[in-house]
Design a protein around this motif. Sequence first.
Motif, mmCIF file in Angstrom:
data_model
loop_
_atom_site.group_PDB
_atom_site.id
_atom_site.type_symbol
_atom_site.label_atom_id
_atom_site.label_comp_id
_atom_site.label_asym_id
_atom_site.label_seq_id
_atom_site.Cartn_x
_atom_site.Cartn_y
_atom_site.Cartn_z
ATOM 1 N N ASP A 146 1.527 -0.949 -0.087
ATOM 2 C CA ASP A 146 0.066 0.076 -0.019
ATOM 3 C C ASP A 146 0.658 1.204 -0.134
ATOM 4 N N ALA A 147 1.826 1.230 0.785
ATOM 5 C CA ALA A 147 3.392 2.321 0.537
ATOM 6 C C ALA A 147 4.040 2.903 -0.850
ATOM 7 N N GLY A 148 3.907 1.994 -1.729
ATOM 8 C CA GLY A 148 3.952 1.834 -2.796
ATOM 9 C C GLY A 148 5.435 0.672 -3.490
ATOM 10 N N PHE A 149 5.999 0.343 -1.892
ATOM 11 C CA PHE A 149 6.920 -0.622 -2.136
ATOM 12 C C PHE A 149 6.895 -1.942 -3.418
ATOM 13 N N ASP A 150 7.974 -2.228 -4.027
ATOM 14 C CA ASP A 150 7.593 -3.201 -4.517
ATOM 15 C C ASP A 150 8.468 -4.465 -4.005
ATOM 16 N N VAL A 151 7.264 -5.473 -3.311
ATOM 17 C CA VAL A 151 7.401 -6.291 -2.175
ATOM 18 C C VAL A 151 7.768 -7.457 -2.655
ATOM 19 N N THR A 152 8.309 -8.721 -1.852
ATOM 20 C CA THR A 152 8.078 -10.053 -3.008
ATOM 21 C C THR A 152 7.995 -10.714 -0.914
ATOM 22 N N ALA A 153 7.028 -11.176 -1.002
ATOM 23 C CA ALA A 153 6.507 -11.550 -0.410
ATOM 24 C C ALA A 153 6.755 -13.055 0.205
ATOM 25 N N CYS A 154 8.183 -13.741 1.902
ATOM 26 C CA CYS A 154 8.716 -15.042 1.197
ATOM 27 C C CYS A 154 8.203 -15.491 2.237
ATOM 28 N N ASP A 155 8.144 -17.137 2.755
ATOM 29 C CA ASP A 155 7.527 -17.841 3.910
ATOM 30 C C ASP A 155 7.997 -19.213 3.280
ATOM 31 N N TYR A 156 7.680 -20.547 3.962
ATOM 32 C CA TYR A 156 7.618 -21.274 3.427
ATOM 33 C C TYR A 156 6.104 -21.631 2.925
ATOM 34 N N ASP A 157 5.744 -22.436 2.382
ATOM 35 C CA ASP A 157 4.713 -22.410 1.793
ATOM 36 C C ASP A 157 3.616 -22.769 2.653
ATOM 37 N N SER A 158 2.519 -22.742 3.564
ATOM 38 C CA SER A 158 1.698 -23.166 4.455
ATOM 39 C C SER A 158 0.418 -22.770 4.698
ATOM 40 N N PRO A 159 -0.647 -22.953 5.442
ATOM 41 C CA PRO A 159 -1.729 -22.303 6.063
ATOM 42 C C PRO A 159 -1.979 -20.990 5.764
ATOM 43 N N SER A 160 -0.531 -20.222 6.394
ATOM 44 C CA SER A 160 -0.320 -18.810 6.314
ATOM 45 C C SER A 160 -0.119 -17.927 4.821
ATOM 46 N N THR A 161 0.823 -18.716 4.019
ATOM 47 C CA THR A 161 1.076 -18.351 2.427
ATOM 48 C C THR A 161 -0.503 -18.322 2.110
ATOM 49 N N ASP A 162 -1.343 -19.450 2.487
ATOM 50 C CA ASP A 162 -2.419 -19.922 1.189
ATOM 51 C C ASP A 162 -3.437 -18.646 1.691
ATOM 52 N N PHE A 163 -3.486 -18.066 3.110
ATOM 53 C CA PHE A 163 -4.199 -16.993 2.776
ATOM 54 C C PHE A 163 -3.370 -15.758 3.000
ATOM 55 N N LEU A 164 -2.582 -15.869 2.376
ATOM 56 C CA LEU A 164 -2.029 -14.440 2.187
ATOM 57 C C LEU A 164 -1.992 -14.688 0.668
#
Length: 272
Positions: free
Chosen positions: A149-167
Amino acid sequence: MSHRLCSHVRDMLPRYLCGNLADKDGIREHLAECSSCRDRWNRYRWEAASSSTAYTELRTFLGEDFVPYLDSSATLAEDWREQGPPDAEGLAQFFRQSAAYLYNLVIWQASGNRPDYAAAGIPLLDVARARTVVDFGCGVGNDTLPLLDAGFDVTACDYDSPSTDFLRWRLRRRGQDGIPVVEPAQTYGMPCPDALWIIDTLDHLPDIEVALSHLLAGVRVVVCEDLAVRRGVTRKGFHRSLDPDEVARIFERHGLLPASRDPASPVMGWLR
């Protein structure tokens, strides 16, 4: 446990939620020992979260599998005890499989109990003139989304999981399904970002240098939580005890020096 002490702790829950108590550690220790107050605290956080967008999104995402008032911290601690101390791959599998961690991350943020790391840390990104950010340990996107939302070019990084499924589900709903969500191993093959954003993650890493040296070698800024703040009320074993000075030495070996900070800030930063 004295009734007077329990009454005192319960009276403090609104202030404890916002993290503005002088004796946070005393409240934390009581909640770890007193199941009655712990139950009250869990319900208090859930009710504080119930009017939030994140809560509504979680309920929609899980559908009939949604479990209201789940004490996710206690569930995580119990799951950890049952599993026993894992090796590095076992730790990864723990997070890949944990639905309780999904609840934990959402309710922590949605209740207002999680500090506003994005608001505190974005000025450090601006000082470093960072535009590309890896949110390492992104979880459900509590920081990924405000960074976007602040305008940054973001790569999200984490283990594939219920949390990243939600993301990923949240990103699709926002029309941002092109935002990359990668596993930690995939960061080895990508261009080095300007910034490493690593909140609530350093104390999960079995070896910080092994996990991060390829990023630390090139980033201009690192943002993490205040490493002096104690964590958790159920003594979950997957939070390692970190020595802030040792973390600083690791960063300094890669040319990153501590940024000046307000002692009240929930974040710490290192700049090249």
